[in-house]
Write a protein that holds these residues in place. Structure first.
Motif, PDB file in Angstrom:
ATOM      1  N   GLU A  56       0.862  -1.175   0.000  1.00  0.00           N
ATOM      2  CA  GLU A  56       0.000   0.000   0.000  1.00  0.00           C
ATOM      3  C   GLU A  56       0.903   1.231   0.000  1.00  0.00           C
ATOM      4  O   GLU A  56       1.695   1.421   0.922  1.00  0.00           O
ATOM      5  CB  GLU A  56      -0.914   0.015   1.226  1.00  0.00           C
ATOM      6  CG  GLU A  56      -1.921  -1.125   1.284  1.00  0.00           C
ATOM      7  CD  GLU A  56      -3.030  -0.992   0.245  1.00  0.00           C
ATOM      8  OE1 GLU A  56      -3.182   0.131  -0.306  1.00  0.00           O
ATOM      9  OE2 GLU A  56      -3.719  -1.980  -0.023  1.00  0.00           O
ATOM     10  N   LYS A  57       0.788   2.063  -1.014  1.00  0.00           N
ATOM     11  CA  LYS A  57       1.714   3.187  -1.164  1.00  0.00           C
ATOM     12  C   LYS A  57       1.600   4.222  -0.046  1.00  0.00           C
ATOM     13  O   LYS A  57       2.536   4.988   0.198  1.00  0.00           O
ATOM     14  CB  LYS A  57       1.513   3.859  -2.519  1.00  0.00           C
ATOM     15  CG  LYS A  57       0.161   4.527  -2.708  1.00  0.00           C
ATOM     16  CD  LYS A  57       0.085   5.204  -4.078  1.00  0.00           C
ATOM     17  CE  LYS A  57      -1.260   5.904  -4.263  1.00  0.00           C
ATOM     18  NZ  LYS A  57      -1.347   6.586  -5.575  1.00  0.00           N
ATOM     19  N   ASP A  62       9.663   3.813   4.203  1.00  0.00           N
ATOM     20  CA  ASP A  62      10.393   4.424   3.089  1.00  0.00           C
ATOM     21  C   ASP A  62      10.474   3.547   1.846  1.00  0.00           C
ATOM     22  O   ASP A  62      10.561   4.061   0.726  1.00  0.00           O
ATOM     23  CB  ASP A  62      11.828   4.765   3.538  1.00  0.00           C
ATOM     24  CG  ASP A  62      11.855   5.830   4.608  1.00  0.00           C
ATOM     25  OD1 ASP A  62      11.111   6.824   4.477  1.00  0.00           O
ATOM     26  OD2 ASP A  62      12.601   5.677   5.594  1.00  0.00           O
ATOM     27  N   ILE A  63      10.488   2.221   2.008  1.00  0.00           N
ATOM     28  CA  ILE A  63      10.697   1.317   0.880  1.00  0.00           C
ATOM     29  C   ILE A  63       9.720   0.146   0.977  1.00  0.00           C
ATOM     30  O   ILE A  63       9.238  -0.188   2.061  1.00  0.00           O
ATOM     31  CB  ILE A  63      12.150   0.786   0.848  1.00  0.00           C
ATOM     32  CG1 ILE A  63      12.556   0.192   2.213  1.00  0.00           C
ATOM     33  CG2 ILE A  63      13.121   1.890   0.437  1.00  0.00           C
ATOM     34  CD1 ILE A  63      13.956  -0.361   2.263  1.00  0.00           C
ATOM     35  N   ASN A  64       9.413  -0.485  -0.165  1.00  0.00           N
ATOM     36  CA  ASN A  64       8.475  -1.605  -0.130  1.00  0.00           C
ATOM     37  C   ASN A  64       9.148  -2.869   0.410  1.00  0.00           C
ATOM     38  O   ASN A  64      10.352  -2.890   0.677  1.00  0.00           O
ATOM     39  CB  ASN A  64       7.857  -1.844  -1.518  1.00  0.00           C
ATOM     40  CG  ASN A  64       8.884  -2.229  -2.576  1.00  0.00           C
ATOM     41  OD1 ASN A  64       9.859  -2.944  -2.310  1.00  0.00           O
ATOM     42  ND2 ASN A  64       8.682  -1.753  -3.806  1.00  0.00           N
ATOM     43  N   LYS A 297       7.537  -0.162   4.094  1.00  0.00           N
ATOM     44  CA  LYS A 297       6.235   0.508   4.070  1.00  0.00           C
ATOM     45  C   LYS A 297       5.149  -0.503   4.424  1.00  0.00           C
ATOM     46  O   LYS A 297       4.734  -1.308   3.589  1.00  0.00           O
ATOM     47  CB  LYS A 297       5.970   1.104   2.682  1.00  0.00           C
ATOM     48  CG  LYS A 297       6.877   2.262   2.311  1.00  0.00           C
ATOM     49  CD  LYS A 297       6.638   2.744   0.886  1.00  0.00           C
ATOM     50  CE  LYS A 297       5.277   3.388   0.733  1.00  0.00           C
ATOM     51  NZ  LYS A 297       5.200   4.664   1.482  1.00  0.00           N
ATOM     52  N   THR A 298       4.689  -0.473   5.659  1.00  0.00           N
ATOM     53  CA  THR A 298       3.642  -1.384   6.091  1.00  0.00           C
ATOM     54  C   THR A 298       3.053  -0.941   7.421  1.00  0.00           C
ATOM     55  O   THR A 298       3.731  -0.294   8.220  1.00  0.00           O
ATOM     56  CB  THR A 298       4.189  -2.827   6.230  1.00  0.00           C
ATOM     57  OG1 THR A 298       3.122  -3.710   6.598  1.00  0.00           O
ATOM     58  CG2 THR A 298       5.274  -2.902   7.298  1.00  0.00           C
ATOM     59  N   LYS A 299       1.794  -1.281   7.624  1.00  0.00           N
ATOM     60  CA  LYS A 299       1.145  -1.059   8.910  1.00  0.00           C
ATOM     61  C   LYS A 299       1.068  -2.349   9.713  1.00  0.00           C
ATOM     62  O   LYS A 299       0.621  -2.342  10.861  1.00  0.00           O
ATOM     63  CB  LYS A 299      -0.272  -0.521   8.680  1.00  0.00           C
ATOM     64  CG  LYS A 299      -0.327   0.876   8.080  1.00  0.00           C
ATOM     65  CD  LYS A 299      -1.764   1.313   7.868  1.00  0.00           C
ATOM     66  CE  LYS A 299      -1.832   2.707   7.244  1.00  0.00           C
ATOM     67  NZ  LYS A 299      -3.243   3.128   6.973  1.00  0.00           N
ATOM     68  N   GLU A 300       1.482  -3.449   9.096  1.00  0.00           N
ATOM     69  CA  GLU A 300       1.394  -4.763   9.742  1.00  0.00           C
ATOM     70  C   GLU A 300       2.806  -5.270  10.044  1.00  0.00           C
ATOM     71  O   GLU A 300       3.507  -5.760   9.154  1.00  0.00           O
ATOM     72  CB  GLU A 300       0.670  -5.759   8.838  1.00  0.00           C
ATOM     73  CG  GLU A 300      -0.798  -5.452   8.611  1.00  0.00           C
ATOM     74  CD  GLU A 300      -1.644  -5.700   9.853  1.00  0.00           C
ATOM     75  OE1 GLU A 300      -1.105  -6.191  10.863  1.00  0.00           O
ATOM     76  OE2 GLU A 300      -2.845  -5.407   9.815  1.00  0.00           O
ATOM     77  N   PRO A 301       3.248  -5.191  11.292  1.00  0.00           N
ATOM     78  CA  PRO A 301       4.605  -5.626  11.659  1.00  0.00           C
ATOM     79  C   PRO A 301       4.899  -7.081  11.302  1.00  0.00           C
ATOM     80  O   PRO A 301       6.015  -7.409  10.891  1.00  0.00           O
ATOM     81  CB  PRO A 301       4.641  -5.409  13.179  1.00  0.00           C
ATOM     82  CG  PRO A 301       3.621  -4.343  13.431  1.00  0.00           C
ATOM     83  CD  PRO A 301       2.535  -4.590  12.443  1.00  0.00           C
TER      84      PRO A 301
END
Length: 452
Positions: A56-57, A62-64, A297-301
């Motif tokens: 999700e952008k 900072d990076i995917n 880049k994530t909200k899910e650790p």
């Protein structure tokens, strides 16, 4: 052995004592049992995350995921796989590879825990930018009395992440394969080494001043291609000697528990060598990899924890094993005069001639350079944590100058210094992760329940 080399050897041996071996191996074993192998069951899900299925952008970072793993692998897939494995066999015999495998398997669990924490407890630097890594985990998730652990980790990271090992082994390769045959710098080896060091510093500087986004972009393009090329050459050697492979595995398992290839037959030294070289190669438990994955880049650790698990598998189980098998099949490991990258080059040349040598030289060049890219990011993060972001540029100048130093000092001194400082980094990382393990599992149960 000169005074400095002797001093760094004593330092490394002191730090890599029984306590650290227990912390890394049994700590990783604890994580594996504590999580009941659950993350391993979601290995395919981790691959889907890696391939961008859940990107999700607008997520923080900072990076995917793919760039985060590539950045981490750029640090781990490098001279540790090519030179480090040869050093392990030289110091600990064929049995050291078995203990590298053991360390890698439990290291997959360790990376799941450390990298999940790196996202779960991200902190902010003095400019308010989101940052991940063991120092921020310790500061954010634990009480202030643990702050010294964060400082110790970061201080050790300033030295441990320097490019001196990569520069040393790349210089040795250029000196042995190009300077000596041509007679260039004959009689003035130190000058030749310094020239190579300066050239390395210039190349590295061109990328690292662009920050993690440029590092991640470069790594995501170079690392996968070079891994495939390296494995292609290795598999050719395995196919050529396929009938001898069962005997090599027997030698590895036998030597792992007898230590016959080690002076004095010390099994403990075989184990210690295997664990040290595996830690140097895949960095599980050291905390460096968590700094790269903490930038994802994530909200899910948990997603990044699953992605990080693939690192030790690719790095040690696959790539290091191929290197070790090529060395053992070639027989060059029995030559006491060979060590490090020279042994691996000789092995590939012995088995594949000019083709093997050419592929390996290209891989050495790319792997060593990309490793320096990622490790510069780790060092600058440690600098920012300790002294503030305004000092990051100063550290980068120090970092590229260290490439010149690494090119001109002995391999023994470089190995011992980096090993010793890596050990220092492991203590804060593993202690904090063991304390926070229940929080990782609580987060994992929550996340995995959403997939059912």
């Amino acid at each position: 052995m000169n005074f400095l080399e002797s001093l760094t050897a004593d330092f490394a041996n002191l730090m890599w004592g029984p306590l650290l071996l227990v912390l890394l191996v049994f700590g990783g074993l604890f994580f594996t049992i504590y999580c009941r192998f659950t993350p391993f069951l979601y290995f395919k899900h981790g691959i889907d995350i890696l391939l961008g299925k859940y990107d999700e952008k607008d997520d923080p970072g900072d990076i995917n995921h793919f760039q985060a793993l590539s950045s981490a692998l750029a640090s781990t897939v490098g001279m540790g796989n090519i030179s480090g494995v040869a050093i392990a066999i030289h110091m600990g015999g064929p049995g050291a590879l078995f203990w590298m495998w053991v360390s890698a398997i439990v290291g997959m669990s360790t990376k799941f825990f450390t990298c999940t924490l790196a996202v779960l407890y991200r902190g902010k630097d003095d400019l308010g930018h989101v940052q991940g890594g063991p120092m921020y985990v310790i500061e954010t998730a634990l009480s202030s009395k643990f702050k010294p652990l964060a400082i110790i980790f970061s201080a050790a990271g300033l030295i441990g992440c320097l490019p001196i090992f990569q520069a040393n082994q790349l210089t040795q390769t250029i000196r042995d394969e190009f300077f000596k045959p041509s007679g260039l710098f004959a009689g003035n080896e130190t000058l030749g080494n310094a020239v190579v060091g300066v050239l390395i510093a210039c190349v590295v500087a061109g990328v690292i001043f662009g920050g993690i986004k440029r590092i991640g972009l470069v790594a995501s393009r170079l690392v996968p291609f070079m891994v495939v090329l390296y494995l292609f050459a290795g598999v050719l050697v395995l196919l050529k000697n396929i009938a001898e492979i069962p005997g090599i595995f027997s030698l590895i398992f036998y030597d792992a528990f007898t230590g016959q290839a080690v002076v004095g037959g010390a099994v403990g030294e075989v184990i210690r060598t295997g664990v040290r070289r595996a830690a140097f190669s895949n960095e599980a438990g050291l905390g460096t990899e968590a700094m790269a994955h903490g930038a994802a880049k994530t909200k899910e650790p948990v997603r990044e924890g699953l992605v990080a698990m693939t690192g030790p598998f690719i790095d040690t189980i696959v790539i290091c094993s191929v290197t070790a098998l090529v060395i053992l099949l070639s027989g060059v490991w029995e030559n006491d005069g060979l060590n490090g990258v020279s042994m691996t080059i000789m092995a590939f040349t012995h088995e594949l001639g000019g083709l093997g040598k050419g592929i390996l030289l290209l891989c050495i060049l790319i792997f060593s350079i990309t490793t320096m890219f990622s490790q510069s990011y780790y060092g600058t993060k440690c600098t920012g944590y300790l002294f503030g972001t305004k000092w990051k540029k100063t550290y980068k100048y120090f970092y590229i100058s260290a490439a010149v130093m690494g090119a001109t000092v002995s391999l023994g001194m470089v190995i011992n210094l980096i090993d010793g400082v890596y050990a220092v980094m492991a203590f804060p990382t593993m202690i904090s992760t063991l304390i926070l393990a229940p929080r990782v599992m609580a987060e994992a149960r929550r996340y995995f329940s959403t997939l059912k």
